[in-house]
Design a protein around this motif. Structure first.
Motif, PDB file in Angstrom:
ATOM      1  N   ALA A  68       0.836  -1.198   0.000  1.00 21.19           N
ATOM      2  CA  ALA A  68       0.000   0.000   0.000  1.00 21.19           C
ATOM      3  C   ALA A  68       0.875   1.253   0.000  1.00 21.19           C
ATOM      4  CB  ALA A  68      -0.902  -0.010   1.226  1.00 21.19           C
ATOM      5  N   PRO A  69       0.506   2.285  -0.734  1.00 14.23           N
ATOM      6  CA  PRO A  69      -0.780   2.478  -1.408  1.00 14.23           C
ATOM      7  C   PRO A  69      -0.893   1.820  -2.795  1.00 14.23           C
ATOM      8  CG  PRO A  69       0.566   4.423  -1.704  1.00 14.23           C
ATOM      9  CD  PRO A  69       1.365   3.494  -0.843  1.00 14.23           C
ATOM     10  N   ILE A  70       0.156   1.124  -3.219  1.00 12.44           N
ATOM     11  CA  ILE A  70       0.036   0.436  -4.501  1.00 12.44           C
ATOM     12  C   ILE A  70      -0.930  -0.736  -4.334  1.00 12.44           C
ATOM     13  CG2 ILE A  70       1.293  -0.735  -6.342  1.00 12.44           C
ATOM     14  CD1 ILE A  70       1.976   2.276  -5.767  1.00 12.44           C
ATOM     15  N   GLN A  71      -1.890  -0.833  -5.222  1.00  8.59           N
ATOM     16  CA  GLN A  71      -2.893  -1.888  -5.150  1.00  8.59           C
ATOM     17  C   GLN A  71      -2.614  -2.917  -6.245  1.00  8.59           C
ATOM     18  OE1 GLN A  71      -5.888  -1.230  -2.700  1.00  8.59           O
ATOM     19  NE2 GLN A  71      -3.912  -0.369  -2.118  1.00  8.59           N
ATOM     20  N   TRP A 101      -0.212   7.420  -7.957  1.00  3.87           N
ATOM     21  CA  TRP A 101       1.130   6.922  -8.267  1.00  3.87           C
ATOM     22  C   TRP A 101       1.325   6.798  -9.771  1.00  3.87           C
ATOM     23  CZ3 TRP A 101       2.523   2.174 -10.594  1.00  3.87           C
ATOM     24  CH2 TRP A 101       3.881   1.886 -10.550  1.00  3.87           C
ATOM     25  N   ILE A 134       1.404   9.766  -2.103  1.00  3.96           N
ATOM     26  CA  ILE A 134       0.978   8.933  -3.218  1.00  3.96           C
ATOM     27  C   ILE A 134      -0.224   8.106  -2.759  1.00  3.96           C
ATOM     28  CG2 ILE A 134       1.665   7.134  -4.845  1.00  3.96           C
ATOM     29  CD1 ILE A 134       3.105   9.796  -5.223  1.00  3.96           C
ATOM     30  N   GLY A 184      -1.865   5.556  -4.528  1.00  6.31           N
ATOM     31  CA  GLY A 184      -2.125   4.425  -5.415  1.00  6.31           C
ATOM     32  C   GLY A 184      -1.880   4.794  -6.859  1.00  6.31           C
ATOM     33  N   GLU A 185      -2.145   3.845  -7.706  1.00  3.52           N
ATOM     34  CA  GLU A 185      -1.991   4.073  -9.144  1.00  3.52           C
ATOM     35  C   GLU A 185      -3.321   4.575  -9.678  1.00  3.52           C
ATOM     36  OE1 GLU A 185      -2.044   3.392 -13.299  1.00  3.52           O
ATOM     37  OE2 GLU A 185      -3.136   2.067 -11.963  1.00  3.52           O
TER      38      GLU A 185
END
Lengths: 349, 280
Positions: A318-321, B68, B93, B95-96
């Motif tokens: 997170a925050p990358i999903q 992101w 950030i 997320g994408e």
């Protein structure tokens, strides 16, 4: 191994239940509840256990906490469990019917049919709208699966092999068309379609929970009731006929049920690869049992697999999903290969 | 379908009403949604659209968070046009842009979210966190509003107005127009006779030629317009019929064998930093 037999529906449903299988299914259920709890407690929005508990029981510390728990965490976790179970049921049924351990929903064109329709609409007619996507995916899945079924049906036997070969061929053709659309389509729309193709539950809500639950209420009991014909069919057509099973009708009925479950799951979250293939094998290795109990174990295994995949994809970086579909592939396949290799090593010993 | 540009000009319906201690303004966004937003938002999160971030940072407003994948692009975009990126290190950030971490957005406590809204499904979630304003992703070309018969810089003025930095935008526009006037004056003998063509190689190295009329993706076209250069015929018409697959979205994939037919005085080639130029 100690077993007991449960009967119902006037004897049409009979489950031979080994105690180990019961124990494993209880463990899987506890694990699913654990993942649900863990998933509700964990996320980028800072909430401790007491706050989550209070939110669940109607006393949230803030409106935002209520939104995070009730609108973001809860529905996506439930959807992950349900679609995991659906795909696992579907894969198990297809493996039994096709008598092929490699069968899974993608073999009968469910994933490819859904993908083709969704990608086509997203790229060629974006105005048709996002909200029609589940219906379109469901329709695409059913149409392609029906085509494969019709093309492979025959009065002269050999349907199972033809069904598999036809499925592989049609799926490859459809995948090529989908790839062409993604290559030549507008980049923004192609990216939107690719997000769906990765298989992600990040944008689901209570609507998806509702219609998946309704589907489960109607289809899953039918599946469980089919344990007896499945038990017979796995020994071959002659044995099944000898046991009084109307093989042809049972086979097509089960395939239609399997396609319907997988199509509903794919319509909700996009194609989630490998779950339908892996979950039945994992369940079988966790505990040997009859078909009925194996279906129960398979459903629980699939639910746990996708629930964990979604949680890991949401929280690990997170925050990358990371879409659940990628996580199931990244984690599930090596686990699957390891299990197969371990089984082979044991049998050689 | 994204709304046509001429109908997508944001209308400020402007009324003010105190609620929760903040003055509210109602606006109609590019998705035809009526959104009630704070008149003076304190915490803005941009969940899609590097141009939105670039534009705001270039006039001195650093959003609280962004999706992101865009931070480096913002820097690249701004450096490419000679702008000042500013300090983005404080920007979270979230997320994408296609797979947002909605909880990370909520954790920032935004009172306004700006998004392109072309990724499906976002509008089910984002408004549950904060008022969400959607912009047509094609707004960013400076010349486009004027080409479509709208007011020059209309979108930019609306966005700057959202964060109370209209003066900074005016200053930026003044700088740009002064630079434009200087270049035009210095090259007045050449510019009116030049025809230009643009090829974008993308990341798959299939050259794309953009239709001049529908061209929108980057700012080059607007600058060319402002300099008084003419688009080549191929840019406007031929690409859509003879040179390749028509995407009906303003660009066509073209064959390397036909590059000589795109003849123009300058042929500009857009590519990613690490993309090979190949045979082009």
């Amino acid at each position: 191994m100690s077993t007991t037999t449960l009967e119902g529906f006037g004897g049409r449903l009979a489950l031979r239940v080994p105690y180990r299988a019961v124990l494993v299914s209880l463990c899987l259920t506890v694990a699913i509840i654990g993942v649900l709890t863990w998933s509700l407690m964990t996320g980028s929005y800072p909430l401790d256990g007491a706050q989550v508990w209070a939110t669940l029981f109607g006393d949230p510390p803030s409106d935002t906490a209520s939104t995070v728990v009730w609108e973001f965490r809860f529905p996506r976790t439930l959807v992950a469990f349900i679609v995991g179970a659906f795909l696992a049921f579907s894969g198990a049924a297809l493996q039994y019917v096709a008598r092929n351990p490699l069968a899974d929903p993608s073999l009968v064109g469910v994933s490819q049919g859904a993908a083709l329709v969704v990608v086509s609409v997203t790229i060629l007619a974006p105005g048709m709208g996002y909200y029609l996507r589940p219906i379109l995916a469901f329709g695409g899945s059913l149409v392609v699966a029906a085509l494969i079924l019709l093309a492979s049906s025959s009065q002269r036997g050999g349907e199972t092999l033809r069904f598999i070969l036809m499925g592989i061929g049609v799926a490859a053709l459809i995948s090529s068309i989908t790839s062409a659309l993604l290559t030549y389509g507008d980049i923004d729309r192609a990216m939107s379609a690719l997000g769906w193709l990765a298989g992600s539950v990040h944008s689901v809500g209570w609507d998806e929970v509702r219609w998946l639950t309704v589907t489960a209420i109607f289809v899953v009991p039918a599946f469980m009731a089919a344990a007896r014909p499945l038990s017979a069919i796995r020994f071959g057509e002659d044995v099944a006929t000898g046991l009084g099973i109307r093989v042809r009708m049972a086979r097509w009925g089960l395939i239609i049920l399997a396609v319907a479950l997988a199509a509903t799951a794919v319509a909700a979250v996009g194609p989630l690869g490998f779950v339908g293939l892996i979950a039945p094998h994992l369940a079988r290795r966790l505990a040997h049992s009859g078909v009925g109990m194996h279906l129960v174990l398979t459903g629980l295994t699939g639910a746990l697999l996708v629930g964990l995949a979604d949680f890991a994809g949401r929280a690990a970086f997170a925050p990358i999903q990371i879409p659940a579909g990628l996580v199931t592939a990244i984690i599930g396949v090596p686990v699957f290969v390891a299990l197969i290799l371990r089984t082979q090593a044991r049998s050689q010993l | 379908m994204k709304p046509p540009l001429h109908t997508s000009v944001i209308a400020l319906l402007a009324f003010s009403a105190p609620a929760f201690g903040q003055d509210l303004t109602t606006i109609k966004d590019d998705m035809d949604r009526t959104v009630e937003i704070p008149s003076n938002p304190q915490t803005v999160v941009i969940t899609g659209g590097e141009e939105l971030v670039a534009m705001l940072t270039s006039i001195g407003y650093v959003p609280a968070g962004m999706a992101w994948g865009y931070q480096s692009d913002v820097r690249q975009t701004m450096e490419g046009i000679g702008g000042d990126v500013g300090d983005l290190s404080e920007m979270a950030i979230v997320g994408e842009t296609g797979d947002l971490d909605y909880e990370a957005i909520a954790a920032l406590g935004p009172d306004l979210i700006l998004d392109w809204c072309w990724q499906d499904g976002k509008l089910d979630k984002l408004p549950q966190i904060a008022p969400t304003v959607c912009f047509n992703p094609r707004f960013n070309t400076f010349g486009l509003d004027a080409a479509a018969g709208g007011e020059r810089y209309a979108k930019q003025r609306v966005i700057a107005g959202l964060v109370g930095l209209e003066d900074a935008l005016d200053e930026q526009i003044g700088t740009y127009e002064a630079l434009l006037a200087d270049v035009t004056a210095r090259h007045a003998d050449v510019l009116p006779d030049l025809e230009w063509t643009f090829l974008d190689t993308g990341d798959d190295f299939i050259p794309h030629m953009y239709d001049g009329v529908k061209y929108y993706t980057y700012s080059y076209h607007a600058v060319m317009q402002d300099l008084g250069l003419k688009e080549s015929d191929a840019m406007n018409t031929a690409t859509r019929t003879a040179f390749g697959y028509d995407h009906d979205d303003g660009y066509a994939q073209v064959s390397l064998e036909l590059v000589p037919e795109y003849a123009a005085d300058p042929i500009f080639v857009g590519r990613y930093d690490d993309a090979p130029l190949g045979d082009l």
